[in-house]
Design a protein around this motif. Structure first.
Motif, short mmCIF file in Angstrom:
data_model
loop_
_atom_site.label_atom_id
_atom_site.label_comp_id
_atom_site.label_asym_id
_atom_site.label_seq_id
_atom_site.Cartn_x
_atom_site.Cartn_y
_atom_site.Cartn_z
N TYR A 115 31.33 -51.01 -18.69
CA TYR A 115 32.45 -51.94 -18.83
C TYR A 115 33.67 -51.53 -18.02
O TYR A 115 34.42 -52.37 -17.53
N ASP A 116 33.92 -50.22 -17.90
CA ASP A 116 35.07 -49.79 -17.12
C ASP A 116 34.88 -50.15 -15.64
O ASP A 116 35.84 -50.44 -14.92
N GLU A 117 33.61 -50.16 -15.18
CA GLU A 117 33.34 -50.56 -13.80
C GLU A 117 33.57 -52.05 -13.60
O GLU A 117 34.08 -52.48 -12.56
N TYR A 118 33.17 -52.84 -14.59
CA TYR A 118 33.41 -54.29 -14.49
C TYR A 118 34.91 -54.58 -14.52
O TYR A 118 35.41 -55.43 -13.77
N ALA A 119 35.64 -53.87 -15.36
CA ALA A 119 37.10 -54.06 -15.42
C ALA A 119 37.72 -53.74 -14.06
O ALA A 119 38.59 -54.47 -13.56
N ARG A 120 37.27 -52.66 -13.46
CA ARG A 120 37.75 -52.28 -12.13
C ARG A 120 37.40 -53.36 -11.10
O ARG A 120 38.20 -53.72 -10.23
N ALA A 121 36.18 -53.88 -11.19
CA ALA A 121 35.73 -54.91 -10.25
C ALA A 121 36.55 -56.18 -10.40
O ALA A 121 36.85 -56.86 -9.40
N LEU A 122 36.92 -56.54 -11.62
CA LEU A 122 37.75 -57.73 -11.84
C LEU A 122 39.08 -57.62 -11.09
O LEU A 122 39.52 -58.56 -10.42
N LEU A 123 39.71 -56.47 -11.22
CA LEU A 123 41.00 -56.26 -10.56
C LEU A 123 40.86 -56.26 -9.04
O LEU A 123 41.66 -56.87 -8.32
N ARG A 124 39.82 -55.58 -8.55
CA ARG A 124 39.66 -55.46 -7.10
C ARG A 124 39.28 -56.79 -6.46
O ARG A 124 39.81 -57.16 -5.40
N ALA A 125 38.37 -57.52 -7.08
CA ALA A 125 37.94 -58.80 -6.52
C ALA A 125 39.09 -59.78 -6.47
O ALA A 125 39.25 -60.52 -5.49
N ASP A 126 39.92 -59.80 -7.50
CA ASP A 126 41.05 -60.71 -7.50
C ASP A 126 42.09 -60.30 -6.46
O ASP A 126 42.71 -61.15 -5.82
N GLU A 127 42.26 -59.00 -6.27
CA GLU A 127 43.21 -58.52 -5.27
C GLU A 127 42.78 -58.92 -3.86
O GLU A 127 43.61 -59.30 -3.03
N VAL A 128 41.48 -58.84 -3.58
CA VAL A 128 40.98 -59.22 -2.26
C VAL A 128 41.18 -60.72 -2.03
O VAL A 128 41.59 -61.15 -0.95
N ALA A 129 40.88 -61.52 -3.05
CA ALA A 129 40.99 -62.98 -2.90
C ALA A 129 42.45 -63.42 -2.86
O ALA A 129 42.81 -64.32 -2.09
N TYR A 130 43.29 -62.80 -3.69
CA TYR A 130 44.71 -63.20 -3.79
C TYR A 130 45.59 -61.95 -3.82
O TYR A 130 45.95 -61.47 -4.90
#
Length: 422
Positions: free
Chosen positions: A313-328
């Motif tokens: 879950y900590d990896e998914y949480a990290r992925a959520l933040l990173r993916a949104d940062e790349v897109a916006y």
């Protein structure tokens, strides 16, 4: 709400129904019988014998069952494969060209996806009132089981249950797809926004997942749902437990918390745009649709930033933040800030990225692009004085402290500042 008519644009639709991606095959293993498929009208505008049925009669008609489950799957696939979500066709992990769907697979209080048969199996059983409960009629259950299928196509390694978190993620993903699908329905949006509320109620027709099925299973008036997205579960509540549905509720709760935040944010914007006009249900519906799209896209986009196996879950949480940062890069809606607050409440601690590693990767990619004659510079891992032959710009283990859960593809996005084209 029955029946709700929907127009579906679908290539090569035929009897069954059968389409390019999905085939309804109504085989009942308990009875060793295949029921007559729904037949397409000559003008291809619908299916034979369904239009004139009303109320209970339509719910008892097997051909309607066929069309219903097929239509839900086609609608949800269209949403998931849109450019704003996954941006590509979802592959089937079975390797088959079509996803097989068995609306009346057998007598059982269950529905499930099976990779070996490449099929979704929807069962039926007798409810507390003596009437049959058909899981293929539940919008939530159909979307949930499709979610398992989609995730298995995108991340087949998650089918190997290596931890309760990986198993819980599969169940969460199904529930997230169920909520996403519900919020594409205007009739459901009307129910949720009755009275134009300033915030969404905790328990509603969206957050109470699989209501009919849950009521039939539990037989309790106060628990007329299978799982509740309004839960307040934390990581500490699940330590030492192994039930995947319990673990799923943490991330399902994150999904609903973000939806709630974005609904409130969008409702304020819509109200301001209306020039101070008193808040009404149309404004609330508009805000809910916006929030639903934003939430789904944030939560789905992160899949491509997750490791191929053994997701935590900590990896998914990290992925959520990173993916949104790349897109916006500009967090104008405060989504990443809100996600961090939600993570803290839920006891989720996304691993911190070392900015030096990102810098080295960006430089290496730029050098590779501008100079074809010299190979890209290989950065020295932190804590190492030399650049050994075994080091890599992309650590082999997804939980590496150097640059966890970042793949070559997402690293390219970090370098260009643009999301992938699909």
């Amino acid at each position: 709400m029955w029946p709700v008519e929907a127009t579906i644009e679908c290539a090569t639709v035929g009897d069954g129904p059968t389409s390019a991606r999905v085939a309804i095959v109504d085989y009942n293993a308990d009875l060793d019988t295949r029921f007559t498929p729904a037949r397409l009208l000559a003008d291809r505008s619908g299916f034979v014998g369904i239009a004139g049925l009303k109320n209970e009669r339509i719910l008892d008609n097997f051909n309607f069952h066929h069309v219903n489950v097929w239509a839900i799957i086609e609608q949800v696939l269209t949403v998931l494969e849109d450019d704003t979500a996954l941006g590509r066709p979802v592959p089937w992990a079975s390797g088959l060209g079509r996803l097989l769907v068995l609306p009346h697979a057998g007598y059982d209080d269950n529905a499930f996806y099976d990779r070996d048969t490449g099929a979704l199996h929807f069962c039926y059983f007798e409810g507390p009132d003596g009437k049959p409960v058909h899981t293929c009629l539940s919008h939530d259950i159909v979307a949930h089981e499709l979610g398992h299928t989609v995730l298995d196509g995108l991340k087949p390694g998650y089918n190997e249950v290596s931890s309760p978190e990986t198993a819980g993620f599969h169940e969460y993903f199904g529930d997230a797809i169920a909520m996403l699908a519900s919020l594409k329905n205007r009739e459901i949006a009307k129910l949720v926004t009755t009275g134009a509320p300033a915030l969404l109620s905790a328990k509603n027709v969206v957050s109470a997942i699989a209501s009919e099925f849950g009521a039939a299973i539990h037989g309790l008036a106060k628990q007329d749902y299978l799982r509740g997205a309004w839960n307040k579960r934390k990581m500490s509540d699940l330590r030492g437990t192994y039930e995947e549905h319990g673990w799923s509720e943490i991330l399902t709760g994150v999904y609903y918390d973000l939806l709630q935040y974005l609904y409130i944010r969008n409702l304020k914007e819509v109200s301001r745009a209306a020039g101070g006009k008193k808040r009404d249900q149309q404004q609330a519906i508009q805000a809910l649709f916006r929030a639903a799209d934003q939430t789904a896209n944030v939560m789905l986009r992160a899949i491509d930033y997750c490791p191929p196996v053994d997701l935590r879950y900590d990896e998914y949480a990290r992925a959520l933040l990173r993916a949104d940062e790349v897109a916006y890069p500009d967090d104008s809606y405060g989504i990443r800030s809100e996600l961090k607050r939600i993570f803290r409440r839920r006891g989720l601690k996304p691993m911190q990225e070392d900015r030096r590693v990102r810098r080295d990767i960006v430089h290496a990619l730029r050098e590779a692009k501008t100079s074809k004659r010299s190979p890209p510079r290989r950065p020295t891992p932190i804590g190492s004085s030399t650049n050994s032959a075994s080091s890599s710009r992309f650590p082999s283990t997804p939980t590496s402290p150097l640059f966890p859960s970042i793949t070559p593809r997402s690293a390219r996005e970090a370098a260009t500042g643009r999301p992938k084209s699909g």
